[in-house]
Design a protein around this motif. Sequence first.
Motif, PDB file in Angstrom:
ATOM      1  N   ALA A 191      13.071  53.603  29.943  1.00 27.40           N
ATOM      2  CA  ALA A 191      14.385  53.996  29.422  1.00 27.40           C
ATOM      3  C   ALA A 191      14.486  53.620  27.944  1.00 27.40           C
ATOM      4  O   ALA A 191      14.002  52.571  27.524  1.00 27.40           O
ATOM      5  CB  ALA A 191      15.491  53.305  30.215  1.00 27.40           C
ATOM      6  N   MET A 192      15.090  54.492  27.171  1.00 32.56           N
ATOM      7  CA  MET A 192      15.364  54.225  25.755  1.00 32.56           C
ATOM      8  C   MET A 192      16.753  53.620  25.696  1.00 32.56           C
ATOM      9  O   MET A 192      17.723  54.239  26.145  1.00 32.56           O
ATOM     10  CB  MET A 192      15.283  55.531  24.965  1.00 32.56           C
ATOM     11  N   LYS A 193      16.840  52.403  25.149  1.00 32.22           N
ATOM     12  CA  LYS A 193      18.124  51.713  25.105  1.00 32.22           C
ATOM     13  C   LYS A 193      18.473  51.300  23.686  1.00 32.22           C
ATOM     14  O   LYS A 193      17.603  50.983  22.881  1.00 32.22           O
ATOM     15  CB  LYS A 193      18.079  50.478  26.007  1.00 32.22           C
ATOM     16  N   PHE A 194      19.771  51.314  23.420  1.00 35.72           N
ATOM     17  CA  PHE A 194      20.317  50.840  22.157  1.00 35.72           C
ATOM     18  C   PHE A 194      21.146  49.611  22.479  1.00 35.72           C
ATOM     19  O   PHE A 194      22.244  49.734  23.014  1.00 35.72           O
ATOM     20  CB  PHE A 194      21.176  51.930  21.503  1.00 35.72           C
ATOM     21  N   PHE A 195      20.588  48.448  22.210  1.00 37.83           N
ATOM     22  CA  PHE A 195      21.209  47.176  22.549  1.00 37.83           C
ATOM     23  C   PHE A 195      21.727  47.182  23.998  1.00 37.83           C
ATOM     24  O   PHE A 195      22.852  46.808  24.275  1.00 37.83           O
ATOM     25  CB  PHE A 195      22.318  46.805  21.560  1.00 37.83           C
ATOM     26  N   GLY A 196      20.872  47.657  24.899  1.00 38.41           N
ATOM     27  CA  GLY A 196      21.178  47.651  26.323  1.00 38.41           C
ATOM     28  C   GLY A 196      21.815  48.918  26.857  1.00 38.41           C
ATOM     29  O   GLY A 196      21.809  49.158  28.055  1.00 38.41           O
ATOM     30  N   LEU A 197      22.361  49.754  25.993  1.00 38.29           N
ATOM     31  CA  LEU A 197      23.002  51.005  26.404  1.00 38.29           C
ATOM     32  C   LEU A 197      21.940  52.099  26.488  1.00 38.29           C
ATOM     33  O   LEU A 197      21.259  52.392  25.499  1.00 38.29           O
ATOM     34  CB  LEU A 197      24.081  51.395  25.390  1.00 38.29           C
ATOM     35  N   GLU A 198      21.786  52.697  27.683  1.00 37.65           N
ATOM     36  CA  GLU A 198      20.750  53.712  27.863  1.00 37.65           C
ATOM     37  C   GLU A 198      21.099  54.988  27.100  1.00 37.65           C
ATOM     38  O   GLU A 198      22.229  55.476  27.159  1.00 37.65           O
ATOM     39  CB  GLU A 198      20.553  54.019  29.344  1.00 37.65           C
ATOM     40  N   LEU A 199      20.101  55.515  26.390  1.00 37.46           N
ATOM     41  CA  LEU A 199      20.267  56.729  25.594  1.00 37.46           C
ATOM     42  C   LEU A 199      19.595  57.908  26.296  1.00 37.46           C
ATOM     43  O   LEU A 199      18.700  57.717  27.120  1.00 37.46           O
ATOM     44  CB  LEU A 199      19.656  56.530  24.206  1.00 37.46           C
ATOM     45  N   PRO A 200      19.998  59.118  25.946  1.00 36.34           N
ATOM     46  CA  PRO A 200      19.411  60.295  26.611  1.00 36.34           C
ATOM     47  C   PRO A 200      17.946  60.482  26.248  1.00 36.34           C
ATOM     48  O   PRO A 200      17.499  60.137  25.159  1.00 36.34           O
ATOM     49  CB  PRO A 200      20.253  61.454  26.091  1.00 36.34           C
ATOM     50  N   LYS A 247      13.506  48.973  18.576  1.00 34.75           N
ATOM     51  CA  LYS A 247      14.083  50.305  18.824  1.00 34.75           C
ATOM     52  C   LYS A 247      15.568  50.329  18.463  1.00 34.75           C
ATOM     53  O   LYS A 247      16.042  51.274  17.822  1.00 34.75           O
ATOM     54  CB  LYS A 247      13.881  50.697  20.287  1.00 34.75           C
ATOM     55  N   SER A 248      16.304  49.311  18.860  1.00 35.08           N
ATOM     56  CA  SER A 248      17.733  49.257  18.552  1.00 35.08           C
ATOM     57  C   SER A 248      17.967  49.168  17.052  1.00 35.08           C
ATOM     58  O   SER A 248      18.825  49.871  16.500  1.00 35.08           O
ATOM     59  CB  SER A 248      18.383  48.066  19.266  1.00 35.08           C
ATOM     60  N   LEU A 249      17.203  48.328  16.366  1.00 36.69           N
ATOM     61  CA  LEU A 249      17.356  48.208  14.909  1.00 36.69           C
ATOM     62  C   LEU A 249      16.925  49.487  14.200  1.00 36.69           C
ATOM     63  O   LEU A 249      17.470  49.825  13.142  1.00 36.69           O
ATOM     64  CB  LEU A 249      16.566  47.006  14.395  1.00 36.69           C
ATOM     65  N   GLY A 250      15.960  50.190  14.769  1.00 38.41           N
ATOM     66  CA  GLY A 250      15.556  51.478  14.203  1.00 38.41           C
ATOM     67  C   GLY A 250      16.693  52.484  14.240  1.00 38.41           C
ATOM     68  O   GLY A 250      16.899  53.245  13.292  1.00 38.41           O
ATOM     69  N   ILE A 251      17.464  52.462  15.310  1.00 38.10           N
ATOM     70  CA  ILE A 251      18.625  53.352  15.407  1.00 38.10           C
ATOM     71  C   ILE A 251      19.688  52.926  14.400  1.00 38.10           C
ATOM     72  O   ILE A 251      20.334  53.775  13.765  1.00 38.10           O
ATOM     73  CB  ILE A 251      19.159  53.389  16.852  1.00 38.10           C
ATOM     74  N   VAL A 252      19.856  51.625  14.218  1.00 41.17           N
ATOM     75  CA  VAL A 252      20.788  51.132  13.193  1.00 41.17           C
ATOM     76  C   VAL A 252      20.316  51.608  11.814  1.00 41.17           C
ATOM     77  O   VAL A 252      21.135  52.054  10.994  1.00 41.17           O
ATOM     78  CB  VAL A 252      20.908  49.593  13.234  1.00 41.17           C
ATOM     79  N   ALA A 253      19.009  51.537  11.554  1.00 42.86           N
ATOM     80  CA  ALA A 253      18.461  51.993  10.271  1.00 42.86           C
ATOM     81  C   ALA A 253      18.732  53.475  10.057  1.00 42.86           C
ATOM     82  O   ALA A 253      19.062  53.899   8.940  1.00 42.86           O
ATOM     83  CB  ALA A 253      16.967  51.697  10.197  1.00 42.86           C
ATOM     84  N   LEU A 254      18.607  54.267  11.108  1.00 44.52           N
ATOM     85  CA  LEU A 254      18.917  55.695  11.006  1.00 44.52           C
ATOM     86  C   LEU A 254      20.395  55.883  10.655  1.00 44.52           C
ATOM     87  O   LEU A 254      20.733  56.668   9.769  1.00 44.52           O
ATOM     88  CB  LEU A 254      18.580  56.412  12.317  1.00 44.52           C
ATOM     89  N   GLY A 255      21.264  55.155  11.326  1.00 44.92           N
ATOM     90  CA  GLY A 255      22.693  55.233  11.020  1.00 44.92           C
ATOM     91  C   GLY A 255      22.988  54.836   9.587  1.00 44.92           C
ATOM     92  O   GLY A 255      23.811  55.473   8.913  1.00 44.92           O
ATOM     93  N   LEU A 256      22.305  53.796   9.111  1.00 46.83           N
ATOM     94  CA  LEU A 256      22.524  53.353   7.720  1.00 46.83           C
ATOM     95  C   LEU A 256      22.109  54.415   6.714  1.00 46.83           C
ATOM     96  O   LEU A 256      22.819  54.649   5.729  1.00 46.83           O
ATOM     97  CB  LEU A 256      21.731  52.072   7.446  1.00 46.83           C
ATOM     98  N   VAL A 257      20.964  55.048   6.944  1.00 48.97           N
ATOM     99  CA  VAL A 257      20.520  56.055   5.978  1.00 48.97           C
ATOM    100  C   VAL A 257      21.450  57.268   6.018  1.00 48.97           C
ATOM    101  O   VAL A 257      21.748  57.858   4.968  1.00 48.97           O
ATOM    102  CB  VAL A 257      19.035  56.436   6.149  1.00 48.97           C
ATOM    103  N   LEU A 258      21.954  57.623   7.194  1.00 43.93           N
ATOM    104  CA  LEU A 258      22.926  58.722   7.266  1.00 43.93           C
ATOM    105  C   LEU A 258      24.208  58.352   6.517  1.00 43.93           C
ATOM    106  O   LEU A 258      24.760  59.179   5.773  1.00 43.93           O
ATOM    107  CB  LEU A 258      23.219  59.070   8.722  1.00 43.93           C
ATOM    108  N   LEU A 259      24.664  57.121   6.695  1.00 46.51           N
ATOM    109  CA  LEU A 259      25.848  56.648   5.969  1.00 46.51           C
ATOM    110  C   LEU A 259      25.581  56.631   4.467  1.00 46.51           C
ATOM    111  O   LEU A 259      26.459  57.006   3.668  1.00 46.51           O
ATOM    112  CB  LEU A 259      26.246  55.261   6.470  1.00 46.51           C
ATOM    113  N   ARG A 260      24.386  56.224   4.070  1.00 52.43           N
ATOM    114  CA  ARG A 260      24.038  56.230   2.640  1.00 52.43           C
ATOM    115  C   ARG A 260      24.101  57.636   2.064  1.00 52.43           C
ATOM    116  O   ARG A 260      24.539  57.832   0.925  1.00 52.43           O
ATOM    117  CB  ARG A 260      22.648  55.640   2.419  1.00 52.43           C
ATOM    118  N   LEU A 261      23.657  58.620   2.840  1.00 53.21           N
ATOM    119  CA  LEU A 261      23.704  60.006   2.367  1.00 53.21           C
ATOM    120  C   LEU A 261      25.146  60.484   2.206  1.00 53.21           C
ATOM    121  O   LEU A 261      25.462  61.204   1.255  1.00 53.21           O
ATOM    122  CB  LEU A 261      22.917  60.912   3.313  1.00 53.21           C
TER     123      LEU A 261
END
Length: 181
Positions: free
Chosen positions: A115-124, A52-66
């Motif tokens: 809980a949905m977490k990003f490297f331990g940080l809880e997300l909404p 899940k955390s790496l999936g969020i990183v992947a989303l960030g990468l594709v947004l940065l690529r755009l």
Amino acid sequence: MNATNAGQRYAPPAILLHWLQAALLLWLFWLGWSMVELPKGAERSAAYALHKSLGIVALGLVLLRLVVRRLAPPPAPLAAGREAMLAQAAHRLLYVLLLVLPLAGYAASAFTPYAMKFFGLELPRLGAPDEALNALFKRVHWVAGWAVLALVALHVAAALRHALRRDGTLARMLPGRLSRN
């Protein structure tokens, strides 16, 4: 970064992000494939959390690529006609799926009681736990994952074809010294 990218190569940030995304996608597919086979317990929970955390990183990468693509557009295609049109359609579809895949995964996770977490940080959360919405977004995530895998396979096959033809297309996305013939 060259705002026009008038040369025959992709901008260095675009090359770096492309290869980072490729490596991350391979890791995510391997992790996604293997984590479902793990028995319930701490190891499986850790694998899911990492996925899940790496999936969020992947989303960030594709947004940065755009963003990078907008600031430094890719060089003009070397191919013409139908080949160029098919390549452009495949790239656009790949970008769409690279956005849909992590968003659907996030949505599926957001409708569970966990809980949905990003490297331990809880997300909404997107809402209260809902089995039907969880199942829907899991299905979208699954279908998008297989579609990305199919498009990546097509992308790799096209890259190999260009390499065998030695037409210079592949060299435009290879890092530094690898791009020289």
